[in-house]
Motif scaffolding. Structure first.
Motif, PDB file in Angstrom:
ATOM      1  N   ALA A  17      37.706  45.342  35.840  1.00  0.00           N
ATOM      2  CA  ALA A  17      36.362  45.054  35.356  1.00  0.00           C
ATOM      3  C   ALA A  17      35.531  44.479  36.498  1.00  0.00           C
ATOM      4  CB  ALA A  17      36.426  44.046  34.208  1.00  0.00           C
ATOM      5  N   PHE A  18      34.219  44.576  36.354  1.00  0.00           N
ATOM      6  CA  PHE A  18      33.330  44.103  37.406  1.00  0.00           C
ATOM      7  C   PHE A  18      33.609  42.637  37.734  1.00  0.00           C
ATOM      8  CE2 PHE A  18      29.314  42.106  38.714  1.00  0.00           C
ATOM      9  CZ  PHE A  18      29.103  42.807  39.883  1.00  0.00           C
ATOM     10  N   GLY A  19      33.752  41.818  36.696  1.00  0.00           N
ATOM     11  CA  GLY A  19      33.999  40.393  36.903  1.00  0.00           C
ATOM     12  C   GLY A  19      35.308  40.137  37.634  1.00  0.00           C
ATOM     13  N   GLU A  20      36.311  40.952  37.340  1.00  0.00           N
ATOM     14  CA  GLU A  20      37.607  40.816  38.014  1.00  0.00           C
ATOM     15  C   GLU A  20      37.494  41.168  39.499  1.00  0.00           C
ATOM     16  OE1 GLU A  20      40.866  41.817  34.567  1.00  0.00           O
ATOM     17  OE2 GLU A  20      39.718  43.493  35.375  1.00  0.00           O
ATOM     18  N   ARG A  21      36.749  42.234  39.768  1.00  0.00           N
ATOM     19  CA  ARG A  21      36.583  42.639  41.169  1.00  0.00           C
ATOM     20  C   ARG A  21      35.831  41.574  41.957  1.00  0.00           C
ATOM     21  NH1 ARG A  21      34.862  47.641  39.173  1.00  0.00           N
ATOM     22  NH2 ARG A  21      32.847  47.403  40.169  1.00  0.00           N
ATOM     23  N   VAL A  22      34.817  40.991  41.334  1.00  0.00           N
ATOM     24  CA  VAL A  22      34.048  39.945  42.007  1.00  0.00           C
ATOM     25  C   VAL A  22      34.936  38.737  42.281  1.00  0.00           C
ATOM     26  CG1 VAL A  22      32.172  38.270  41.733  1.00  0.00           C
ATOM     27  CG2 VAL A  22      31.819  40.660  41.080  1.00  0.00           C
ATOM     28  N   ALA A  23      35.695  38.315  41.265  1.00  0.00           N
ATOM     29  CA  ALA A  23      36.575  37.160  41.426  1.00  0.00           C
ATOM     30  C   ALA A  23      37.609  37.424  42.519  1.00  0.00           C
ATOM     31  CB  ALA A  23      37.262  36.849  40.093  1.00  0.00           C
ATOM     32  N   LEU A  24      38.084  38.652  42.563  1.00  0.00           N
ATOM     33  CA  LEU A  24      39.058  39.058  43.579  1.00  0.00           C
ATOM     34  C   LEU A  24      38.442  38.953  44.972  1.00  0.00           C
ATOM     35  CD1 LEU A  24      41.938  40.227  43.352  1.00  0.00           C
ATOM     36  CD2 LEU A  24      40.932  42.493  43.366  1.00  0.00           C
ATOM     37  N   ARG A  25      37.241  39.507  45.110  1.00  0.00           N
ATOM     38  CA  ARG A  25      36.531  39.468  46.395  1.00  0.00           C
ATOM     39  C   ARG A  25      36.333  38.036  46.864  1.00  0.00           C
ATOM     40  NH1 ARG A  25      33.021  43.738  47.929  1.00  0.00           N
ATOM     41  NH2 ARG A  25      34.227  45.635  47.756  1.00  0.00           N
ATOM     42  N   VAL A  26      35.897  37.182  45.935  1.00  0.00           N
ATOM     43  CA  VAL A  26      35.622  35.787  46.287  1.00  0.00           C
ATOM     44  C   VAL A  26      36.895  35.119  46.781  1.00  0.00           C
ATOM     45  CG1 VAL A  26      35.008  33.515  45.357  1.00  0.00           C
ATOM     46  CG2 VAL A  26      33.637  35.519  44.751  1.00  0.00           C
ATOM     47  N   HIS A  27      38.001  35.347  46.070  1.00  0.00           N
ATOM     48  CA  HIS A  27      39.254  34.728  46.487  1.00  0.00           C
ATOM     49  C   HIS A  27      39.709  35.271  47.836  1.00  0.00           C
ATOM     50  CE1 HIS A  27      43.031  32.533  45.730  1.00  0.00           C
ATOM     51  NE2 HIS A  27      43.509  33.460  46.545  1.00  0.00           N
ATOM     52  N   LEU A  28      39.591  36.571  48.030  1.00  0.00           N
ATOM     53  CA  LEU A  28      40.019  37.169  49.301  1.00  0.00           C
ATOM     54  C   LEU A  28      39.184  36.644  50.464  1.00  0.00           C
ATOM     55  CD1 LEU A  28      40.684  40.892  48.319  1.00  0.00           C
ATOM     56  CD2 LEU A  28      42.325  39.061  48.655  1.00  0.00           C
ATOM     57  N   ALA A  29      37.908  36.317  50.173  1.00  0.00           N
ATOM     58  CA  ALA A  29      37.038  35.808  51.233  1.00  0.00           C
ATOM     59  C   ALA A  29      37.499  34.443  51.723  1.00  0.00           C
ATOM     60  CB  ALA A  29      35.595  35.735  50.726  1.00  0.00           C
TER      61      ALA A  29
END
Ligand SMILES: [Zn+2]
Length: 65
Positions: free
Chosen positions: A21-33
């Motif tokens: 989901a969009f929210g999951e991808r965003v949360a993933l990106r933030v954590h990876l950053a």
């Protein structure tokens, strides 16, 4: 929302099987950053995916050869 490393790797592996989901991808990106460990893990997942894809392709080539 911030993911833990455990949740991040879980999403990475789920991302192999389903569209996140969009929210999951965003949360993933933030954590990876912010997390080098999970960046490395996501790179491993990416390499694994490429390797599997190459294996599948090689199999196809053998069949048609
Ligand atoms: Zn992490």
């Amino acid at each position: 929302m911030l993911l833990s490393c455990k949740e991040t790797t879980r999403l990475l592996s789920q991302g192999e099987d389903r569209k996140l989901a969009f929210g999951e991808r965003v949360a993933l990106r933030v954590h990876l950053a912010i997390c080098e460990g999970c960046r490395n893990a996501s790179e491993q997942f990416r390499l694994l995916r490429v390797a599997v894809k190459n294996l599948a392709r090689d199999g196809d080539e053998e069949k048609t050869a």
